[in-house]
Scaffold this motif. Structure first.
Motif, PDB file in Angstrom:
ATOM      1  N   THR A   1      46.605  33.717  36.445  1.00 47.56           N
ATOM      2  CA  THR A   1      47.487  33.796  35.279  1.00 47.56           C
ATOM      3  C   THR A   1      46.771  34.256  34.012  1.00 47.56           C
ATOM      4  OG1 THR A   1      47.141  31.484  34.629  1.00 47.56           O
ATOM      5  CG2 THR A   1      48.873  31.934  36.236  1.00 47.56           C
ATOM      6  N   THR A   2      45.454  34.429  34.056  1.00 51.99           N
ATOM      7  CA  THR A   2      44.740  34.828  32.842  1.00 51.99           C
ATOM      8  C   THR A   2      45.119  36.246  32.404  1.00 51.99           C
ATOM      9  OG1 THR A   2      42.855  35.535  34.201  1.00 51.99           O
ATOM     10  CG2 THR A   2      42.771  33.315  33.271  1.00 51.99           C
TER      11      THR A   2
ATOM     12  N   VAL B   1      48.037  37.308  32.112  1.00 50.91           N
ATOM     13  CA  VAL B   1      49.171  37.141  31.211  1.00 50.91           C
ATOM     14  C   VAL B   1      48.742  36.432  29.930  1.00 50.91           C
ATOM     15  CG1 VAL B   1      51.444  36.089  30.920  1.00 50.91           C
ATOM     16  CG2 VAL B   1      50.818  37.125  33.104  1.00 50.91           C
ATOM     17  N   SER B   2      48.096  35.290  30.080  1.00 47.65           N
ATOM     18  CA  SER B   2      47.788  34.454  28.917  1.00 47.65           C
ATOM     19  C   SER B   2      46.687  35.027  28.038  1.00 47.65           C
ATOM     20  CB  SER B   2      47.387  33.042  29.379  1.00 47.65           C
ATOM     21  OG  SER B   2      46.256  33.108  30.238  1.00 47.65           O
ATOM     22  N   VAL B   3      45.838  35.905  28.576  1.00 52.62           N
ATOM     23  CA  VAL B   3      44.732  36.457  27.791  1.00 52.62           C
ATOM     24  C   VAL B   3      44.920  37.956  27.547  1.00 52.62           C
ATOM     25  CG1 VAL B   3      42.249  36.837  27.682  1.00 52.62           C
ATOM     26  CG2 VAL B   3      43.138  34.704  28.642  1.00 52.62           C
TER      27      VAL B   3
ATOM     28  N   GLN C   1      48.721  38.992  26.454  1.00 55.87           N
ATOM     29  CA  GLN C   1      49.007  38.466  25.127  1.00 55.87           C
ATOM     30  C   GLN C   1      48.161  39.170  24.064  1.00 55.87           C
ATOM     31  OE1 GLN C   1      49.160  34.220  24.901  1.00 55.87           O
ATOM     32  NE2 GLN C   1      49.923  34.231  22.803  1.00 55.87           N
TER      33      GLN C   1
ATOM     34  N   ASP D   1      56.463  30.059  24.378  1.00 58.92           N
ATOM     35  CA  ASP D   1      55.154  30.693  24.249  1.00 58.92           C
ATOM     36  C   ASP D   1      55.109  31.943  25.117  1.00 58.92           C
ATOM     37  OD1 ASP D   1      54.300  28.761  22.489  1.00 58.92           O
ATOM     38  OD2 ASP D   1      53.411  27.497  24.061  1.00 58.92           O
ATOM     39  N   TYR D   2      54.097  32.783  24.887  1.00 57.27           N
ATOM     40  CA  TYR D   2      54.081  34.087  25.547  1.00 57.27           C
ATOM     41  C   TYR D   2      54.125  33.972  27.072  1.00 57.27           C
ATOM     42  CZ  TYR D   2      52.874  38.861  26.753  1.00 57.27           C
ATOM     43  OH  TYR D   2      52.903  40.127  27.287  1.00 57.27           O
ATOM     44  N   ALA D   3      53.230  33.198  27.661  1.00 57.75           N
ATOM     45  CA  ALA D   3      53.151  33.133  29.126  1.00 57.75           C
ATOM     46  C   ALA D   3      54.433  32.585  29.748  1.00 57.75           C
ATOM     47  CB  ALA D   3      51.935  32.312  29.551  1.00 57.75           C
TER      48      ALA D   3
ATOM     49  N   TYR E   1      56.932  34.680  32.398  1.00 63.82           N
ATOM     50  CA  TYR E   1      57.323  34.210  33.729  1.00 63.82           C
ATOM     51  C   TYR E   1      58.845  34.087  33.836  1.00 63.82           C
ATOM     52  CZ  TYR E   1      52.384  32.846  33.750  1.00 63.82           C
ATOM     53  OH  TYR E   1      51.022  32.846  33.650  1.00 63.82           O
TER      54      TYR E   1
ATOM     55  N   ALA F   1      52.497  36.976  37.963  1.00 66.39           N
ATOM     56  CA  ALA F   1      51.484  37.049  36.919  1.00 66.39           C
ATOM     57  C   ALA F   1      51.085  38.480  36.594  1.00 66.39           C
ATOM     58  CB  ALA F   1      50.249  36.236  37.328  1.00 66.39           C
TER      59      ALA F   1
END
Length: 442
Positions: free
Chosen positions: A40-41, A43-45, A48, A86-88, A92, A136
């Motif tokens: 998932t990084t 997406v979250s990193v 984003q 939040d973004y993630a 999803y 992801a």
């Protein structure tokens, strides 16, 4: 009874989809944690980070990992449609909604004449087999556009062409959907003109809207050989005998760098060019374009270019799953066995990434064995798909009632123009007299 069977035909796949997607969501939300790296990084990193740059009105020019066509910005910016999340989680949620739309497309198409509901099950199983990686990455959105384009080609070739162009500007590969859209027929011309016009218009829009829209054309130039690709197997084996190269994070993925890697890249490019040559030869030699030609050709071309690529990232399997599901939906299609091989390869992909990815990076025998199986399945599927595509257009394929105007669209029907279709064929003899209908009885 028919209503009951129809209800079962809808609710059973919907229930299976809901259960499998609940598991996938639990994985990307880290409630259930699979062994291996956190998928998932991205997406979250990464996503984003791109989101923050794109909001300023420019593409991520300082980041060489931005290797996507300009419309990809829309996918990255899309979580902004849900500002209360939040973004993630927003990302999803949108992927889940897109997944549901694709399932609805397959369920609807499965009820058409000449189609079957099996494609929905291929989609349900394929996404589930890939695991959290499916949710992801933004590739599921791209695959949704490609699936919609193939189904739209039946009656709305202009819409299909526009969708193909938009998909190509999301991630290039949907341009391969045009492989089987050849000929002089009205539908084929409409599809090609729509695709060309939409691509030109959107490209001009993105170039004018923000700087760096076409930077992706050069950012992939110095790519190496990614550790999961077909060519990487040579270096996995070479490491067992003292090869001096190494695995490094390069251009956003783990790649082999060292002696012989440029040669492997050249070989991969040569194989891709050979695939282009084969597809051109197939098109020149094809005699009959049937109702399944468009989806068969798209599936085969995407298989060939995925298998011969220097990079076979896990999310690429989503492309193949979506196109395989379309092929299985069309009864006249001969790609069922290659589709099954793609599903098997997708399940093995989950095992090599993320579950045993550390073994893959270290060239451990367990990781290498998984790669041999996965890539071997892709090679087998590619060869079988080529053989069956060739055979289907040599004799028209089973159940071929499609047009003979060179369109090859999915599920296309013979033209029927009102009274002209109902009129008796003139053969030099008078038409037989009509038999009066029997009187109605109460």
């Amino acid at each position: 009874m028919s209503r009951i069977s129809t209800a079962r035909g809808v609710w059973l796949p919907v229930a299976a989809w809901a259960v499998t997607r609940a598991v996938v969501l639990l994985c990307v939300l880290r409630v259930l944690v699979l062994p291996g790296p956190d998928v998932t990084t991205d997406v979250s990193v990464i996503y984003q980070g791109w989101f923050d740059v794109l909001k300023t009105g420019t593409f991520p020019l300082a980041d060489v990992t931005w290797q996507y066509p300009p419309a990809a910005a829309l996918a990255i910016l899309s979580p902004g449609l849900l500002p209360f999340l939040d973004y993630a989680p927003a990302f999803y949620t949108l992927i889940l909604l897109t997944d549901a739309v694709v399932l609805a497309l397959f369920l609807r198409a499965g009820r058409r004449p000449g189609h079957r509901p099996a494609g929905a099950w291929v989609w349900i199983a394929g996404v589930a087999l890939l695991g959290p990686t499916a949710y992801a990455r933004y590739d599921l959105m791209v695959t949704a556009v490609a699936v919609a384009a193939l189904f739209a080609a039946v009656r709305r070739p202009r819409v299909a062409g526009a969708l193909i162009a938009f998909g190509a500007l999301l991630k290039v590969w949907p341009a391969l959907l045009l492989t089987g859209a050849a000929g002089r027929g009205r539908r084929a011309r409409a599809l090609w003109w729509s695709a060309a016009g939409t691509a030109a218009g959107l490209t001009l829009f993105f170039v004018a809207a923000a700087p760096g829209a076409l930077a992706f054309l050069t950012f992939q130039r110095d790519r190496g050989t990614e550790v999961e690709s077909l060519g990487a197997l040579a270096f996995h084996f070479a490491r067992q005998f003292g090869w001096q190269g190494q695995v490094l994070l390069n251009y956003g993925s783990l790649e082999f760098l060292g002696p012989g890697v440029p040669v492997a890249g050249t070989v991969a490019l040569t194989l891709s060019l050979a695939a282009v040559g084969w597809l051109f030869l197939w098109r020149v030699r094809a005699r009959e374009l049937g109702p399944a030609t468009l989806c068969e050709a798209a599936f085969t071309a995407t298989l060939l270019f995925t298998t011969t690529s220097r990079v076979i990232s896990p999310q690429y399997m989503l492309w193949l799953v979506g196109l395989a599901a379309v092929c299985v939906t069309v009864r006249a299609c001969r790609q069922t066995l290659p589709a099954v091989l793609v599903l098997l390869a997708t399940g093995v992909t989950l095992l090599e990434f993320p579950v045993r990815f550390a073994d893959v990076v270290a060239s451990d025998p367990k990781g290498v064995a998984l790669l041999v199986v996965r890539n071997g399945l892709l090679v087998a599927a590619s060869l079988l798909a080529c053989r069956r595509l060739w055979a289907s257009t040599k004799d028209g394929g089973p159940g071929d009632d499609g047009p003979r105007d060179g369109t090859g669209v999915v599920g296309a029907r013979k033209p029927a123009d009102g009274m002209a279709a109902a009129a008796p064929r003139l053969t030099g003899a008078a038409a037989p007299p009509r038999t009066p209908a029997p009187p109605a009885t109460r």
